[in-house]
Design a protein around this motif. Structure first.
Motif, mmCIF file in Angstrom:
data_model
loop_
_atom_site.group_PDB
_atom_site.id
_atom_site.type_symbol
_atom_site.label_atom_id
_atom_site.label_comp_id
_atom_site.label_asym_id
_atom_site.label_seq_id
_atom_site.Cartn_x
_atom_site.Cartn_y
_atom_site.Cartn_z
ATOM 1 N N ALA B 289 0.815 -1.218 0.000
ATOM 2 C CA ALA B 289 0.000 0.000 0.000
ATOM 3 C C ALA B 289 0.848 1.268 0.000
ATOM 4 O O ALA B 289 0.532 2.247 -0.666
ATOM 5 C CB ALA B 289 -0.934 -0.020 1.207
ATOM 6 N N LYS B 290 1.969 1.244 0.741
ATOM 7 C CA LYS B 290 2.762 2.463 0.855
ATOM 8 C C LYS B 290 3.855 2.578 -0.213
ATOM 9 O O LYS B 290 4.701 3.464 -0.159
ATOM 10 C CB LYS B 290 3.405 2.522 2.250
ATOM 11 C CG LYS B 290 4.345 1.364 2.501
ATOM 12 C CD LYS B 290 5.061 1.471 3.826
ATOM 13 C CE LYS B 290 6.088 0.352 3.914
ATOM 14 N NZ LYS B 290 6.461 -0.098 5.195
ATOM 15 N N SER B 291 3.825 1.713 -1.204
ATOM 16 C CA SER B 291 4.889 1.751 -2.217
ATOM 17 C C SER B 291 4.788 3.025 -3.059
ATOM 18 O O SER B 291 3.691 3.563 -3.233
ATOM 19 C CB SER B 291 4.787 0.525 -3.115
ATOM 20 O OG SER B 291 3.636 0.626 -3.919
ATOM 21 N N PRO B 292 5.933 3.505 -3.563
ATOM 22 C CA PRO B 292 5.924 4.791 -4.288
ATOM 23 C C PRO B 292 5.509 4.668 -5.749
ATOM 24 O O PRO B 292 6.109 5.304 -6.599
ATOM 25 C CB PRO B 292 7.390 5.232 -4.173
ATOM 26 C CG PRO B 292 8.156 3.952 -4.136
ATOM 27 C CD PRO B 292 7.274 2.927 -3.471
ATOM 28 N N LYS B 297 -2.055 2.302 -10.546
ATOM 29 C CA LYS B 297 -1.369 1.029 -10.780
ATOM 30 C C LYS B 297 -1.570 0.091 -9.597
ATOM 31 O O LYS B 297 -1.753 -1.113 -9.758
ATOM 32 C CB LYS B 297 0.119 1.265 -11.021
ATOM 33 C CG LYS B 297 0.410 1.906 -12.369
ATOM 34 C CD LYS B 297 1.863 1.838 -12.752
ATOM 35 C CE LYS B 297 2.077 2.430 -14.143
ATOM 36 N NZ LYS B 297 3.457 2.341 -14.609
ATOM 37 N N LYS B 298 -1.521 0.681 -8.389
ATOM 38 C CA LYS B 298 -1.785 -0.153 -7.210
ATOM 39 C C LYS B 298 -3.151 -0.798 -7.319
ATOM 40 O O LYS B 298 -3.320 -1.954 -6.971
ATOM 41 C CB LYS B 298 -1.713 0.704 -5.940
ATOM 42 C CG LYS B 298 -0.287 0.948 -5.468
ATOM 43 C CD LYS B 298 -0.296 1.736 -4.172
ATOM 44 C CE LYS B 298 0.996 2.530 -4.070
ATOM 45 N NZ LYS B 298 0.955 3.558 -3.057
ATOM 46 N N ASN B 299 -4.130 -0.022 -7.827
ATOM 47 C CA ASN B 299 -5.471 -0.589 -7.978
ATOM 48 C C ASN B 299 -5.479 -1.790 -8.911
ATOM 49 O O ASN B 299 -6.140 -2.782 -8.651
ATOM 50 C CB ASN B 299 -6.453 0.475 -8.484
ATOM 51 C CG ASN B 299 -6.683 1.545 -7.439
ATOM 52 O OD1 ASN B 299 -6.430 1.315 -6.247
ATOM 53 N ND2 ASN B 299 -7.136 2.710 -7.868
ATOM 54 N N GLN B 428 13.074 -3.195 0.526
ATOM 55 C CA GLN B 428 13.226 -1.962 1.284
ATOM 56 C C GLN B 428 12.349 -0.827 0.743
ATOM 57 O O GLN B 428 11.490 -0.318 1.431
ATOM 58 C CB GLN B 428 14.689 -1.484 1.267
ATOM 59 C CG GLN B 428 15.691 -2.516 1.709
ATOM 60 C CD GLN B 428 15.582 -2.828 3.170
ATOM 61 O OE1 GLN B 428 15.396 -1.924 3.970
ATOM 62 N NE2 GLN B 428 15.666 -4.099 3.540
ATOM 63 N N SER B 429 12.612 -0.451 -0.505
ATOM 64 C CA SER B 429 11.926 0.736 -1.023
ATOM 65 C C SER B 429 10.579 0.404 -1.654
ATOM 66 O O SER B 429 9.754 1.279 -1.833
ATOM 67 C CB SER B 429 12.819 1.429 -2.056
ATOM 68 O OG SER B 429 12.974 0.602 -3.182
ATOM 69 N N TYR B 430 10.352 -0.858 -1.973
ATOM 70 C CA TYR B 430 9.134 -1.300 -2.677
ATOM 71 C C TYR B 430 8.900 -0.476 -3.944
ATOM 72 O O TYR B 430 7.772 -0.243 -4.351
ATOM 73 C CB TYR B 430 7.913 -1.215 -1.761
ATOM 74 C CG TYR B 430 8.107 -1.963 -0.463
ATOM 75 C CD1 TYR B 430 8.394 -3.325 -0.475
ATOM 76 C CD2 TYR B 430 8.056 -1.318 0.758
ATOM 77 C CE1 TYR B 430 8.610 -4.020 0.697
ATOM 78 C CE2 TYR B 430 8.271 -2.009 1.943
ATOM 79 C CZ TYR B 430 8.540 -3.359 1.896
ATOM 80 O OH TYR B 430 8.771 -4.032 3.053
ATOM 81 N N ALA B 468 -1.843 -6.449 10.201
ATOM 82 C CA ALA B 468 -2.962 -7.383 10.195
ATOM 83 C C ALA B 468 -3.224 -7.687 8.731
ATOM 84 O O ALA B 468 -2.962 -6.833 7.875
ATOM 85 C CB ALA B 468 -4.179 -6.729 10.823
ATOM 86 N N PRO B 469 -3.689 -8.894 8.422
ATOM 87 C CA PRO B 469 -3.899 -9.237 7.005
ATOM 88 C C PRO B 469 -4.795 -8.203 6.334
ATOM 89 O O PRO B 469 -5.858 -7.853 6.843
ATOM 90 C CB PRO B 469 -4.592 -10.600 7.070
ATOM 91 C CG PRO B 469 -4.312 -11.135 8.421
ATOM 92 C CD PRO B 469 -4.067 -9.974 9.334
ATOM 93 N N GLU B 470 -4.362 -7.716 5.169
ATOM 94 C CA GLU B 470 -5.109 -6.655 4.499
ATOM 95 C C GLU B 470 -6.273 -7.196 3.681
ATOM 96 O O GLU B 470 -7.153 -6.440 3.300
ATOM 97 C CB GLU B 470 -4.161 -5.843 3.600
ATOM 98 C CG GLU B 470 -3.216 -4.964 4.400
ATOM 99 C CD GLU B 470 -2.211 -4.209 3.532
ATOM 100 O OE1 GLU B 470 -2.427 -4.090 2.312
ATOM 101 O OE2 GLU B 470 -1.198 -3.743 4.094
#
Lengths: 280, 550, 269
Positions: B289-292, B297-299, B428-430, B468-470
């Protein structure tokens, strides 16, 4: 004549040069050159002749060489001039001809380019003026000014031709003073005498003064009005050519005279004088 | 079975290899060794063995030395994958999975002549479980806090009790080479078929037969047959291949498909394809979720339908055929069919269908325009796949996938990175979109994969270290993995892990692509060779090999 | 122009023409995978066979030529210019300037380039088109490749500075910049030419190797470097001689360039 001579003075120098932490190369050297005069400066290698030439041109490394004294040239004090002002004098009012024509000409450039660069350094004119100036200066040193010659690289010429090209470059802007630093030493005897004759002709036809620097008293004798003897950074003797040859005062000059070969080139008149001097 | 060490650093290097499944080993039955006086077997270690202490083994080369020299209580038969008695004649695991009792063989000597007894086992276990030793082998036993208890009941009987239940406890002893408590030669006194005779660092390692080895063959002849094994340290595979061709080496334990084919062309009887192995190659998307990376694209990446469509659009048959020259099988799921017991046999291969993939994407709101796919907000579907540089096989796979996905309008940029940069982005950076890598499975038991499937684990690559599992399916996997780990009932464990495999295939957090075959080369002069898919493929039965002298 | 030069000219024109006409000569394109004919030997359909994922090698050679023939000389030019400016100018100015330039050069030589290139890659977004990636890579190579030549140039320019002809030219009143451009630079030409010609094949190969850092020409775009990589695992020359075509092409093109330009230089010097 003496007051007339005052007005005739082109350059008068009184200077000392030393490199940091070393013995002075020039010690309180006093030198005068009159307009239209050919002055010989004779001394063995290492005596400081070239340093004097470079000092007049303002080409000594200012960081390393300490120069003291004055060099008056025409109406300027050379040691006070900025690099910019000096550059305006170099090649236009004072010109230089170096010893070895093959190393003094850029091996990677055509003759035309080198002459053109020398012209453009002091002239703003267009291509035609430039070509005319090049032709005129080449003619004045009896070289062909055709395209074929101008396309040549220094390596494609004889040493004598190369030296004439150098002289052509030097006289291009009709300088008041030409410094010839060992300008004939690297040449064979016949070429040497031709070049000497050229210098004399140029001196007569244009009225430019020549500071003729050489280690060779004999070659100097042929063209110089006066001769100054430089020894270990000092001018030990200065006088007309006749005086020097007839009555060498300083012990070093006498040694120089004694070392002269018996058969002298050119000038039979001088030869007679010299022999007379030697006989005494 | 086999090496179970999965620590963070180790994990990284474990990711560096690849492949496979089913197990119809082309293994010929062991011919009774006809030759007498076994000769010398020569092959290469690809790195310097880092230690001769069997408890500290982390690397392949040290593991090979441990396998050949160490005596273990029980051994996983590399061919049948069954657990077989060795120094222990029999054993029994308690109902709660915390305790195991071994009955040992008697009259066995270490290579230096020292007697072997239950106290040596106790000594070894205490050393192994000492937290200060940081033994990767020991870590596999550590399911809870507290020390191990060893109880020597008699010189031939010992019980070992752990503070918490350890799933698949008995098989873990395959890795535990027993040390002598009393021998002055420390770890150089061994119980295995061979012993270290000479070691020239950087050059070679000579193992001689252990004259005190206890085992005999069916005819009553002492094992091992071989007089010695010479292990040359040679990282360069070209050199290894050349020396094998010249007859200076007798076997190559693992070959890649290109070398396999080259060798096969000239001497087909010297190469062995043991079928799909446990290792897999997979592609996964960044679901952190917190990747840059851009939100849209995350969706995509967090949508199971998107992942499935991509999976469906990849031609796995072509990957196997073109990149691996047929020496690989399309993967069915997280476990290779080669894992006889644990593989969920209900899984079916993913059908290749760009049309179905495109339809599924269109149902999600994606639209095809001028050959380019766009999501419902008009963003063009472009993503990069990174893989480690220098792996020709992965580069080739990426190129094929790139071309496959172009057919459904998805534009892929292939980027090869040096391994450290890749690991940095991955852990590390995702800062990545998709990664193509392999997973080396050294463990038949799903316990070895806890760190991959638990959502809180740092090796849960697509979205690690979740507080917690997302998602609900990750929560379910967590529950199932924990359930199987705390049970000692093999059937229940199997049920739980079968379900994990099904969820993994439905959700495709890892898009499993292929399982590589286990390829090896064995010279004609070696008798008794029967390469298998489990490590150490070609020399697992070293004690029964012979080399004909020329 | 002698007959050798004419030949070189013809070869270059042919290679350049063919690479520019790649779309006509190889209508299949460089990325199309003929998956049923991977690693194929030369045939009517694929003049130079196919590579290991079934792409037509002839098409890849043509398109690769475009990239490498355009970008490698550009990078070589960049590195040569930098070497000339930094090394040549510092050497000509001498003194503190020369010392400073050499310090910078030493620094450049001692920097951990691999690490910096990795950083460079990290700064670049992952989703860059193969074209941009190729351009960036070659410019990076050009930007880094000047140091060795700069050292030579600095020394050479330093000795030129005290040469007779520069002194003569100064005495003729030429300003400093004219001296540098007209008198010093032409004498650095042999070094510059050497730097330029050596750089081209070096850069072509470096590009292929930078692939391991995620730089370089990205798939599926071909370059000479990636084509030459095919030769890596080749056991014998006889096995698949058509794979040598990119290498032969590289040698032929570099030689042709050299013939063409060094002859003119030969006259000049």
């Amino acid at each position: 004549m003496s007051s007339a001579r005052q007005n005739q003075i082109l350059l008068s120098a009184q200077l000392s040069v030393r490199y940091a932490g070393k013995q002075p190369v020039l010690r309180d050297v006093q030198l005068e050159i009159q307009r239209g005069e050919v002055l010989g400066l004779v001394g063995q290698s290492g005596s400081g002749k070239s340093t004097l030439a470079m000092a007049i041109l303002g080409l000594l490394d200012k960081k390393r060489a300490q120069t003291e004294g004055t060099i008056r040239f025409q109406d300027s004090e050379l040691l006070q001039l900025s690099e910019h002002e000096l550059r305006a004098l170099r090649g236009r009012a004072v010109a230089l001809v170096l010893q070895s024509p093959l190393s003094a000409l850029n091996p990677a450039l055509k003759i035309r380019t080198q002459l053109r660069e020398a012209w453009r350094a002091h002239a703003a004119g267009g291509t035609t003026e430039c070509a005319n100036a090049i032709r005129a200066s080449l003619q004045s040193v009896s070289l062909p000014a055709d395209d074929e010659f101008l396309r040549k690289y220094p390596s494609q010429m004889s040493v004598g031709q190369a030296q004439r090209v150098l002289i052509a470059m030097a006289v291009m802007h009709r300088p008041a003073l030409l410094i010839a630093d060992e300008a004939t030493s690297a040449l064979d005897v016949i070429t040497q005498s031709e070049i000497l004759a050229l210098f004399r002709d140029l001196n007569r036809s244009t009225g430019m003064a020549i500071l003729y620097i050489s280690h060779d008293l004999a070659s100097v004798a042929g063209i110089c009005d006066r001769i100054a003897i430089l020894h270990r950074g000092e001018i030990v003797e200065c006088g007309t050519t006749e005086q020097i040859f007839a009555h060498p005062q300083h012990e070093y000059t006498q040694r120089l005279m004694a070392a002269l070969p018996r058969i002298l080139p050119a000038n039979p008149q001088l030869q007679a004088k010299t022999e007379a001097a030697a006989a005494r | 079975m086999t090496r179970h060490e999965k620590r963070v650093g180790e994990m990284a290097s474990a990711w560096g290899k690849a492949i496979a499944v089913t197990v119809i080993c082309l293994v010929s039955l062991l011919k009774p060794a006809a030759a007498q006086g076994g000769g010398e077997l020569r092959f290469c270690l690809r790195t310097e063995p880092k230690t001769f202490d069997p408890l500290k083994v982390e690397d392949d080369a040290s593991a090979a030395v441990r396998y050949l020299t160490g005596g273990v209580l029980v051994r996983v038969n590399r061919q049948t994958q069954e657990l077989e008695p060795e120094l222990a004649q029999s054993w029994k695991t308690s109902k709660d999975g915390r305790q195991i009792t071994f009955r040992l063989r008697s009259g066995i000597l270490f290579s230096d002549g020292t007697n072997f007894s239950a106290s040596d086992v106790a000594y070894t276990m205490q050393l192994l479980m000492d937290p200060a030793l940081h033994s990767p082998t020991g870590d596999a036993f550590r399911s809870g806090a507290g020390n191990v208890e060893t109880k020597v009941i008699s010189p031939t009987q010992i019980s070992i009790t752990f503070s918490a239940p350890v799933a698949g406890l008995d098989r873990l002893f395959d890795q535990v080479a027993i040390l002598s408590e009393r021998s002055p030669k420390k770890e150089m006194a061994v119980l295995g078929p061979f012993m270290v005779a000479d070691y020239k660092p950087g050059a070679s390692l000579l193992l001689n037969r252990n004259p005190n080895y206890w085992k005999t063959d069916e005819q009553g002849r002492k094992l091992p047959y071989l007089d010695s094994i010479r292990l040359d340290i040679q990282p360069n595979r070209d050199v290894e291949m050349l020396r094998f061709k010249r007859g200076e080496l007798d076997l190559i334990n693992s070959l890649d498909s290109e070398y396999f084919d080259k060798l096969s062309a000239t001497s087909p009887q010297q190469v062995h394809d043991a079928g799909p192995s446990l290792d897999s190659e997979q592609l996964w998307f960044n679901e952190v979720a917190k990747s840059p990376i851009p939100g849209y694209k995350k969706n995509w990446f967090r949508s199971a339908n998107f992942r499935q469509a991509i999976s469906e659009a990849i031609n796995r048959e072509d990957l196997s055929r073109i990149v691996f020259h047929g020496h690989a099988q399309p993967a069915l799921g997280p476990f290779s069919p080669a894992n006889k017991f644990w593989f969920n046999s209900k899984l079916r291969p993913q059908a290749y269908s760009p049309d179905a993939a495109l339809k599924a994407l269109q149902a999600e709101g994606f639209r095809m325009k001028n050959g380019a796919l766009k999501d419902k907000d008009g963003n063009e579907v472009v993503f990069s796949i990174i893989t480690n540089a220098g792996s020709k096989i992965r580069e080739r796979m990426a190129v094929l996938i790139q071309d496959d996905l172009q057919k459904i309008g998805v534009h892929v940029n292939v980027v090869t990175l040096d391994f450290p940069s890749l690991i940095e982005r991955m852990t590390q950076s995702y800062d990545y979109e998709a990664i193509l890598l392999g997973l080396t499975n050294v463990d038949l038991d799903p316990n070895g994969e806890m760190n991959v499937w638990l959502s809180s684990s740092e090796n849960h690559q697509w979205n690690p270290q979740q507080k917690a599992p997302e998602t609900s399916w990750e929560a379910e996997i967590d529950r199932l993995m924990r359930a199987q780990a705390s049970s000692s009932d093999a059937k229940k464990r199997k049920e739980a892990f079968d379900r994990v495999q099904e969820i993994a295939v439905e959700q495709e957090p890892f898009i499993f692509l292929i399982n590589k075959n286990a390829l090896s080369a064995v010279s004609k002069t070696v008798h008794g060779a029967a390469p298998v898919i489990l490590w150490p493929q070609a020399f697992w039965n070293a004690e029964r090999l012979t080399v004909a002298t020329k | 122009m002698n007959s050798w030069q004419k030949l070189a000219c013809a070869v270059l024109a042919l290679v350049l023409g063919a690479s520019l006409a790649a779309n006509l000569l190889a209508p299949g394109g460089y990325a199309k995978q003929y998956r049923e004919a991977t690693n194929a030997p030369p045939s009517h359909a694929h003049w130079l066979g196919t590579d290991d994922v079934g792409r037509d090698r002839f098409a890849r050679v043509l398109y690769g030529t475009r990239i490498s023939l355009l970008l490698a000389p550009a990078a070589a030019l960049l590195s040569t210019l930098m070497a000339a400016l930094i090394g040549g100018l510092a050497g000509y100015l001498g003194g503190t300037w020369a010392r400073m330039a050499m310090a910078v050069t030493d620094l450049f030589l001692s920097l951990p380039w691999l690490f910096l290139l990795i950083t460079a890659r990290a700064l670049m977004p992952l989703n860059v088109s193969p074209q941009v990636s190729a351009l960036v890579t070659f410019m990076l190579l050009g930007f880094l490749g000047w140091t060795a030549a700069a050292r030579v140039l600095c020394t050479t320019a330093g000795s030129l500075r005290s040469s007779d002809f520069v002194r003569q030219a100064r005495a003729a009143g030429l300003p400093g910049q004219r001296l540098f451009w007209v008198h010093v630079m032409p004498n650095l030409r042999p070094v510059l030419y050497a730097q330029f010609w050596i750089s081209i094949p070096v850069f072509i190969l470096s590009e292929a190797n930078l692939g391991i850092l995620g730089l370089g020409v990205a798939e599926p775009m071909p370059s000479w470097g990636s084509l030459l990589k095919e030769l890596e695992g080749l056991v014998s020359v006889g096995e698949e001689p058509w794979k040598f075509v990119p290498l032969i092409l590289l040698v032929v093109v570099v030689t042709s360039f050299q013939l063409l330009l060094s002859r003119q230089e030969g006259v000049a010097a």
